[in-house]
Scaffold this motif. Structure first.
Motif, PDB file in Angstrom:
ATOM      1  N   UNK A   1      46.651  44.938  33.046  1.00  0.00           N
ATOM      2  CA  UNK A   1      45.337  44.236  32.662  1.00  0.00           C
ATOM      3  C   UNK A   1      45.444  42.991  31.985  1.00  0.00           C
ATOM      4  N   UNK A   2      46.618  42.660  31.442  1.00  0.00           N
ATOM      5  CA  UNK A   2      46.790  41.621  30.947  1.00  0.00           C
ATOM      6  C   UNK A   2      46.868  40.119  31.689  1.00  0.00           C
ATOM      7  N   UNK A   3      47.095  40.369  33.074  1.00  0.00           N
ATOM      8  CA  UNK A   3      46.876  39.210  33.925  1.00  0.00           C
ATOM      9  C   UNK A   3      45.465  38.833  33.759  1.00  0.00           C
ATOM     10  N   UNK A   4      44.479  39.721  33.992  1.00  0.00           N
ATOM     11  CA  UNK A   4      43.241  39.412  33.843  1.00  0.00           C
ATOM     12  C   UNK A   4      43.008  38.778  32.716  1.00  0.00           C
ATOM     13  N   UNK A   5      43.210  39.322  31.504  1.00  0.00           N
ATOM     14  CA  UNK A   5      42.977  38.690  30.281  1.00  0.00           C
ATOM     15  C   UNK A   5      43.406  37.262  29.925  1.00  0.00           C
ATOM     16  N   UNK A   6      44.828  37.224  30.274  1.00  0.00           N
ATOM     17  CA  UNK A   6      45.237  35.719  30.248  1.00  0.00           C
ATOM     18  C   UNK A   6      44.612  34.890  31.111  1.00  0.00           C
ATOM     19  N   UNK A   7      44.389  35.176  32.308  1.00  0.00           N
ATOM     20  CA  UNK A   7      43.478  34.161  33.204  1.00  0.00           C
ATOM     21  C   UNK A   7      42.162  33.959  32.557  1.00  0.00           C
ATOM     22  N   UNK A   8      41.729  35.181  32.146  1.00  0.00           N
ATOM     23  CA  UNK A   8      40.051  35.048  31.314  1.00  0.00           C
ATOM     24  C   UNK A   8      40.213  33.928  30.263  1.00  0.00           C
ATOM     25  N   UNK A   9      41.207  34.110  29.430  1.00  0.00           N
ATOM     26  CA  UNK A   9      41.304  33.232  28.208  1.00  0.00           C
ATOM     27  C   UNK A   9      41.833  31.841  28.523  1.00  0.00           C
ATOM     28  N   UNK A  10      42.384  31.497  29.740  1.00  0.00           N
ATOM     29  CA  UNK A  10      42.814  30.292  29.970  1.00  0.00           C
ATOM     30  C   UNK A  10      41.770  29.782  31.193  1.00  0.00           C
ATOM     31  N   UNK A  11      40.409  30.276  31.297  1.00  0.00           N
ATOM     32  CA  UNK A  11      39.444  30.021  32.294  1.00  0.00           C
ATOM     33  C   UNK A  11      39.751  29.638  33.652  1.00  0.00           C
ATOM     34  N   UNK A  12      40.932  30.500  34.130  1.00  0.00           N
ATOM     35  CA  UNK A  12      41.256  30.639  35.522  1.00  0.00           C
ATOM     36  C   UNK A  12      40.865  31.631  36.369  1.00  0.00           C
ATOM     37  N   UNK A  13      40.370  31.233  37.601  1.00  0.00           N
ATOM     38  CA  UNK A  13      39.823  32.324  38.463  1.00  0.00           C
ATOM     39  C   UNK A  13      40.872  33.313  38.606  1.00  0.00           C
ATOM     40  N   UNK A  14      40.463  34.468  38.883  1.00  0.00           N
ATOM     41  CA  UNK A  14      41.505  35.612  39.492  1.00  0.00           C
ATOM     42  C   UNK A  14      41.043  36.117  40.870  1.00  0.00           C
ATOM     43  N   UNK A  15      41.837  36.183  41.802  1.00  0.00           N
ATOM     44  CA  UNK A  15      41.412  36.589  43.063  1.00  0.00           C
ATOM     45  C   UNK A  15      42.300  37.859  43.049  1.00  0.00           C
ATOM     46  N   UNK A  16      41.533  39.085  43.386  1.00  0.00           N
ATOM     47  CA  UNK A  16      42.299  40.668  43.355  1.00  0.00           C
ATOM     48  C   UNK A  16      42.072  41.098  44.838  1.00  0.00           C
ATOM     49  N   UNK A  17      43.286  41.441  45.332  1.00  0.00           N
ATOM     50  CA  UNK A  17      43.353  42.140  46.701  1.00  0.00           C
ATOM     51  C   UNK A  17      43.918  43.634  46.202  1.00  0.00           C
ATOM     52  N   UNK A  18      42.861  44.447  46.926  1.00  0.00           N
ATOM     53  CA  UNK A  18      42.996  46.065  46.518  1.00  0.00           C
ATOM     54  C   UNK A  18      44.043  46.379  47.344  1.00  0.00           C
ATOM     55  N   UNK A  19      44.786  47.460  46.621  1.00  0.00           N
ATOM     56  CA  UNK A  19      45.996  48.026  47.196  1.00  0.00           C
ATOM     57  C   UNK A  19      45.231  48.991  48.274  1.00  0.00           C
ATOM     58  N   UNK A  20      46.347  49.418  49.171  1.00  0.00           N
ATOM     59  CA  UNK A  20      45.961  50.472  50.405  1.00  0.00           C
ATOM     60  C   UNK A  20      45.775  51.898  49.239  1.00  0.00           C
ATOM     61  N   UNK A  21      45.313  52.937  50.216  1.00  0.00           N
ATOM     62  CA  UNK A  21      45.133  54.133  49.574  1.00  0.00           C
ATOM     63  C   UNK A  21      46.381  54.818  49.052  1.00  0.00           C
ATOM     64  N   UNK A  22      47.508  54.308  49.662  1.00  0.00           N
ATOM     65  CA  UNK A  22      48.807  54.775  49.108  1.00  0.00           C
ATOM     66  C   UNK A  22      49.507  53.996  48.229  1.00  0.00           C
ATOM     67  N   UNK A  23      48.734  52.936  47.631  1.00  0.00           N
ATOM     68  CA  UNK A  23      49.099  51.974  46.539  1.00  0.00           C
ATOM     69  C   UNK A  23      50.196  51.189  47.159  1.00  0.00           C
ATOM     70  N   UNK A  24      50.279  50.911  48.137  1.00  0.00           N
ATOM     71  CA  UNK A  24      51.035  49.878  48.776  1.00  0.00           C
ATOM     72  C   UNK A  24      50.198  48.615  49.067  1.00  0.00           C
ATOM     73  N   UNK A  25      50.899  47.463  49.389  1.00  0.00           N
ATOM     74  CA  UNK A  25      50.133  46.185  49.389  1.00  0.00           C
ATOM     75  C   UNK A  25      50.832  45.688  50.653  1.00  0.00           C
TER      76      UNK A  25
END
Length: 344
Positions: free
Chosen positions: A103-127
């Motif tokens: 979760x700190x990637x999101x927090x650090x991005x938000x603090x620095x006013x940086x857009x965060x783009x998330x890509x959902x993992x697969x059901x087996x948690x692979x990417x």
């Protein structure tokens, strides 16, 4: 070829860093009258080494890398924040990461006013690397992946991580906080082959040093120089440096802890799988288990009432009805299982 200068924020490129007394002189002397320190109460009256030279020499030997490839931070959260501050223009740039993850990637991005783009993992948690690369554009400066991932506990596919590194013109940050529990899987031996790779590691997990707050970033000397340029002058205090040097002599004991925790991880998983309210214990390459349960919140509250604290991850995407359970000592794990047995 990556153009590091182009990735830098203009103000960071032009920044004249603060020069402390200990930057301008390092070594031994008879009398120190340069830093306005109190002459009494040695050694705590002196400012610590701002570049942690002795500690980095020790770490370089342990990690088989060069001193100029190491940045030390107040936990791994400091280099995470510094990467945003160095390379991402607030309100303009963006970063890409997997979901769910630390979760700190999101927090650090938000603090620095940086857009965060998330890509959902697969059901087996692979990417799939191509899916992350497809979310990137000319304003994407950083890609973050955590391997083994938190909270899913799985080691990510190295081939997919390498596709990210080769396919992205910006910086790829691989967070290996739990890598000691997935032996032989670190990308650190290949650091010199990838100029856009940054590896995060920590002393909080395998080394049992969470309380002294010491994290590591490994990267090219050019990237390390940028992080040193913008960090606070004395970011690692003298007590942390001294304690780390002392505890790093216990590598053999650390290895025994890791071996025991891996054994306990499997025993704990086997025990949890037998409970009728457990739906699935996900495979783990970390020092914790993600466990899908019926009434996960109710079980969480029951454990809290009995003095056992786990983490409810039920509101995290792809972790619905799941608890994250750290692998404790054999005695702690036995207490957990005993209390869960009382629910049957």
């Amino acid at each position: 070829m990556m153009n590091l200068d182009k990735l830098l924020r203009d103000n960071i490129r032009n920044l004249r860093p603060y020069s402390s007394a200990r930057d301008e002189f390092s070594g031994e002397a008879m009398v120190f009258l340069d830093a306005n320190e109190n002459p009494f109460n040695q050694p705590y009256n002196r400012y610590p080494d701002p570049l942690q030279r002795e500690l980095k020499e020790k770490i370089a030997g342990l990690k088989n890398c060069n001193v100029d490839q190491i940045f030390l931070g107040n936990g791994s959260d400091e280099p995470i924040d510094l990467l945003f501050r160095a390379f991402c223009e607030p309100g303009q740039d963006n970063m890409v990461t997997i979901d769910p993850t630390y979760g700190m990637y999101q927090v650090a991005a938000d603090i620095n006013n940086i857009e965060i783009r998330k890509v959902k993992l697969k059901e087996d948690y692979s990417f799939v690397a191509e899916e992350l690369l497809a979310r990137a554009d000319e304003r994407t400066k950083l890609v973050f992946v955590c391997s083994p991932n938190n909270p899913t506990a799985n080691l990510l596919d190295k081939a997919e991580i390498l596709k990210l590194i080769y396919g992205f013109d910006g910086l790829v940050v691989v967070d290996e906080a739990y890598i000691d529990f997935a032996p032989g899987a670190s990308l650190l031996p290949e650091l010199g082959q990838h100029e856009n790779l940054i590896i995060l590691q920590t002393f909080s997990k395998a080394w049992g040093m969470a309380g002294i707050r010491l994290g590591m970033a490994f990267a090219s000397p050019e990237i390390i120089r940028i992080l040193n340029k913008i960090k606070y002058p004395y970011n690692i205090n003298i007590l942390t440096q001294q304690k780390a040097l002392e505890l790093l002599e216990l590598e053999e004991e650390k290895n025994k802890w890791v071996e025991l925790l891996i054994e306990e991880r499997q025993k704990l998983a086997n025990s949890l799988e037998k409970f009728p309210f457990v739906v699935k214990v996900f495979p783990s390459d970390a020092n914790f288990l993600l466990v899908k349960m019926h009434d996960a919140r109710g079980i969480y509250e029951y454990l809290v009432e009995n003095g056992i604290i786990v983490r409810d991850r039920s509101k995290v995407v792809l972790c619905e009805d799941s608890l994250r359970i750290t692998v404790g000592s054999p005695e702690e794990n036995a207490i957990l299982i005993e209390k869960l047995n009382d629910l049957i």
